[in-house]
Design a protein around this motif. Sequence first.
Motif, PDB file in Angstrom:
ATOM      1  N   ARG A  12      33.614  46.951  36.607  1.00 31.25           N
ATOM      2  CA  ARG A  12      33.116  47.529  37.856  1.00 31.25           C
ATOM      3  C   ARG A  12      33.744  46.827  39.053  1.00 31.25           C
ATOM      4  NH1 ARG A  12      28.155  46.258  38.854  1.00 31.25           N
ATOM      5  NH2 ARG A  12      27.905  47.843  40.481  1.00 31.25           N
ATOM      6  N   VAL A  13      33.862  45.516  38.975  1.00 36.08           N
ATOM      7  CA  VAL A  13      34.496  44.758  40.059  1.00 36.08           C
ATOM      8  C   VAL A  13      35.975  45.126  40.156  1.00 36.08           C
ATOM      9  CG1 VAL A  13      35.227  42.448  40.784  1.00 36.08           C
ATOM     10  CG2 VAL A  13      32.863  42.844  40.014  1.00 36.08           C
ATOM     11  N   PHE A  14      36.652  45.189  39.024  1.00 36.35           N
ATOM     12  CA  PHE A  14      38.066  45.575  39.016  1.00 36.35           C
ATOM     13  C   PHE A  14      38.245  46.940  39.687  1.00 36.35           C
ATOM     14  CE2 PHE A  14      41.344  48.148  37.006  1.00 36.35           C
ATOM     15  CZ  PHE A  14      42.485  47.374  37.200  1.00 36.35           C
ATOM     16  N   ASP A  15      37.425  47.903  39.319  1.00 40.60           N
ATOM     17  CA  ASP A  15      37.539  49.249  39.879  1.00 40.60           C
ATOM     18  C   ASP A  15      37.307  49.242  41.384  1.00 40.60           C
ATOM     19  OD1 ASP A  15      37.706  52.226  39.423  1.00 40.60           O
ATOM     20  OD2 ASP A  15      35.674  52.121  40.228  1.00 40.60           O
ATOM     21  N   ALA A  16      36.335  48.450  41.829  1.00 40.14           N
ATOM     22  CA  ALA A  16      36.039  48.389  43.262  1.00 40.14           C
ATOM     23  C   ALA A  16      37.190  47.762  44.043  1.00 40.14           C
ATOM     24  CB  ALA A  16      34.748  47.599  43.498  1.00 40.14           C
ATOM     25  N   SER A  27      33.081  43.695  47.461  1.00 34.15           N
ATOM     26  CA  SER A  27      31.789  43.024  47.291  1.00 34.15           C
ATOM     27  C   SER A  27      30.659  43.859  47.888  1.00 34.15           C
ATOM     28  CB  SER A  27      31.818  41.636  47.932  1.00 34.15           C
ATOM     29  OG  SER A  27      31.915  41.725  49.353  1.00 34.15           O
ATOM     30  N   GLN A  28      30.932  44.507  49.030  1.00 34.44           N
ATOM     31  CA  GLN A  28      29.921  45.370  49.647  1.00 34.44           C
ATOM     32  C   GLN A  28      29.644  46.604  48.796  1.00 34.44           C
ATOM     33  OE1 GLN A  28      31.909  45.948  53.385  1.00 34.44           O
ATOM     34  NE2 GLN A  28      30.989  44.119  54.329  1.00 34.44           N
ATOM     35  N   LYS A  29      30.656  47.102  48.144  1.00 28.01           N
ATOM     36  CA  LYS A  29      30.492  48.314  47.333  1.00 28.01           C
ATOM     37  C   LYS A  29      29.674  48.053  46.079  1.00 28.01           C
ATOM     38  CE  LYS A  29      33.082  52.117  45.272  1.00 28.01           C
ATOM     39  NZ  LYS A  29      34.413  52.750  45.126  1.00 28.01           N
ATOM     40  N   VAL A  30      29.861  46.882  45.455  1.00 26.99           N
ATOM     41  CA  VAL A  30      29.151  46.587  44.204  1.00 26.99           C
ATOM     42  C   VAL A  30      27.940  45.683  44.442  1.00 26.99           C
ATOM     43  CG1 VAL A  30      31.176  46.930  42.760  1.00 26.99           C
ATOM     44  CG2 VAL A  30      30.716  44.653  43.684  1.00 26.99           C
ATOM     45  N   ALA A  36      31.228  35.945  44.188  1.00 29.31           N
ATOM     46  CA  ALA A  36      30.960  36.524  42.869  1.00 29.31           C
ATOM     47  C   ALA A  36      32.081  37.468  42.464  1.00 29.31           C
ATOM     48  CB  ALA A  36      29.622  37.262  42.882  1.00 29.31           C
ATOM     49  N   VAL A  37      32.615  38.235  43.423  1.00 24.83           N
ATOM     50  CA  VAL A  37      33.738  39.129  43.134  1.00 24.83           C
ATOM     51  C   VAL A  37      34.970  38.298  42.763  1.00 24.83           C
ATOM     52  CG1 VAL A  37      35.351  40.790  44.137  1.00 24.83           C
ATOM     53  CG2 VAL A  37      32.891  41.039  44.520  1.00 24.83           C
ATOM     54  N   SER A  38      35.243  37.243  43.525  1.00 25.87           N
ATOM     55  CA  SER A  38      36.399  36.389  43.228  1.00 25.87           C
ATOM     56  C   SER A  38      36.256  35.744  41.850  1.00 25.87           C
ATOM     57  CB  SER A  38      36.538  35.307  44.292  1.00 25.87           C
ATOM     58  OG  SER A  38      36.807  35.894  45.548  1.00 25.87           O
ATOM     59  N   HIS A  39      35.042  35.307  41.514  1.00 22.32           N
ATOM     60  CA  HIS A  39      34.804  34.688  40.211  1.00 22.32           C
ATOM     61  C   HIS A  39      35.016  35.710  39.091  1.00 22.32           C
ATOM     62  CE1 HIS A  39      33.105  32.034  37.220  1.00 22.32           C
ATOM     63  NE2 HIS A  39      32.214  32.971  36.870  1.00 22.32           N
ATOM     64  N   SER A  40      34.571  36.946  39.294  1.00 20.78           N
ATOM     65  CA  SER A  40      34.748  37.997  38.286  1.00 20.78           C
ATOM     66  C   SER A  40      36.230  38.294  38.070  1.00 20.78           C
ATOM     67  CB  SER A  40      34.013  39.269  38.718  1.00 20.78           C
ATOM     68  OG  SER A  40      32.617  39.062  38.744  1.00 20.78           O
ATOM     69  N   LEU A  41      36.975  38.374  39.177  1.00 16.23           N
ATOM     70  CA  LEU A  41      38.414  38.607  39.056  1.00 16.23           C
ATOM     71  C   LEU A  41      39.093  37.476  38.302  1.00 16.23           C
ATOM     72  CD1 LEU A  41      39.516  40.072  42.513  1.00 16.23           C
ATOM     73  CD2 LEU A  41      39.464  41.238  40.292  1.00 16.23           C
ATOM     74  N   ALA A  42      38.658  36.243  38.561  1.00 13.96           N
ATOM     75  CA  ALA A  42      39.253  35.093  37.878  1.00 13.96           C
ATOM     76  C   ALA A  42      39.000  35.184  36.369  1.00 13.96           C
ATOM     77  CB  ALA A  42      38.667  33.795  38.438  1.00 13.96           C
ATOM     78  N   ARG A  43      37.789  35.575  35.988  1.00 15.47           N
ATOM     79  CA  ARG A  43      37.468  35.709  34.560  1.00 15.47           C
ATOM     80  C   ARG A  43      38.315  36.807  33.917  1.00 15.47           C
ATOM     81  NH1 ARG A  43      31.408  36.916  33.635  1.00 15.47           N
ATOM     82  NH2 ARG A  43      32.199  37.007  31.472  1.00 15.47           N
ATOM     83  N   LEU A  44      38.473  37.919  34.623  1.00 12.73           N
ATOM     84  CA  LEU A  44      39.238  39.031  34.076  1.00 12.73           C
ATOM     85  C   LEU A  44      40.721  38.676  33.978  1.00 12.73           C
ATOM     86  CD1 LEU A  44      38.620  41.860  33.044  1.00 12.73           C
ATOM     87  CD2 LEU A  44      39.069  42.742  35.332  1.00 12.73           C
TER      88      LEU A  44
END
Length: 325
Positions: A12-16, A27-30, A36-44
């Motif tokens: 979901r973060v990737f798509d946003a 971050s506003q969209k999700v 949290a968005v940066s951390h999610s991207l780092a994990r992906l």
Amino acid sequence: MNVRDVDLNLLRVFDAVMEERSVLRASQKVFLSQSAVSHSLARLREMLDDELFIRTTAGMQPTARALAMAPLVRAALKSLEAAIELPKFDSKTSTRKFTIAANDFTTMVVAPRLLQILSAEAPLVDIAIKPVTRIDLAEQIDLGRIDAAIGTFSAMPQRFNSRLLFEYDDVLITHASQKLGTITTAALSRLSIMVVSFGGEQEGAIDGFISERGLARRSEMYDRAAFERALSASESVPRIAVSLPHFLALPALLDGSGLAAIVPRPLADSFARSHAIAIYELPYATTRLEVRSLWHQRHEGDASQDWLHDLMRRATDHLRSGTAN
């Protein structure tokens, strides 16, 4: 990497980010923080061993791997959303066909208003009305061949849901040329009467109801018990001269025959609007019976079924308010 190890929230973060090309707007969209968005991207990125997005002055620019992934991720997310969301129903554009079981009495008093609403709100929706008699109604509902039934029921299995549409009692009708005045018990006892029964005698009805698979529906369409109690002390008992399997022949049979008929009050009102029919109060009180809509509980939450039940409720508003016009 195994797909079972992928957190769907990362996609979901990737798509946003792919759509917004900005961590802030993503971050506003999700509804997450930028961190949290940066951390999610780092994990992906770590899982896929690819940068996915490169920060530039023009925003987050996707890599070739991200561009290849994006349409597949978007399609997968949309498929998941469609799978878990309740189906929508648009009555204005739907071409759905609903099947309703009803007898001729309930059809005559419910269908005109129902069709008026359909014409205005659901011009492409079709309605098939099947006779509620001469079929195993419970079986037809169980098999999904009937969306809803309209009738009077004394017992309903737990797998069925129901809603009150209207109530009624009985009245006496004759041809308008037959002037009877106030009907007393003595006057009633001198009449020859027509009644309607949907074959209950042959099918083993008990107290005027036929039972099938836990569902008991009314077959004897007048209050026989009240009729017999009221006239039990009379020197003469009215003659049940004609018993019919349906109501719609009654106006023609009353003309010139000298007969009277006991019918539901809403039906008498409907007859009187289009035939030369006189309506009289019976000299005894009859049981007020409920006409209900009935459907299988598996339809709960189905938007099209919810609309159908609301349609039937609105088509009977005038009957609940006591206004038959």
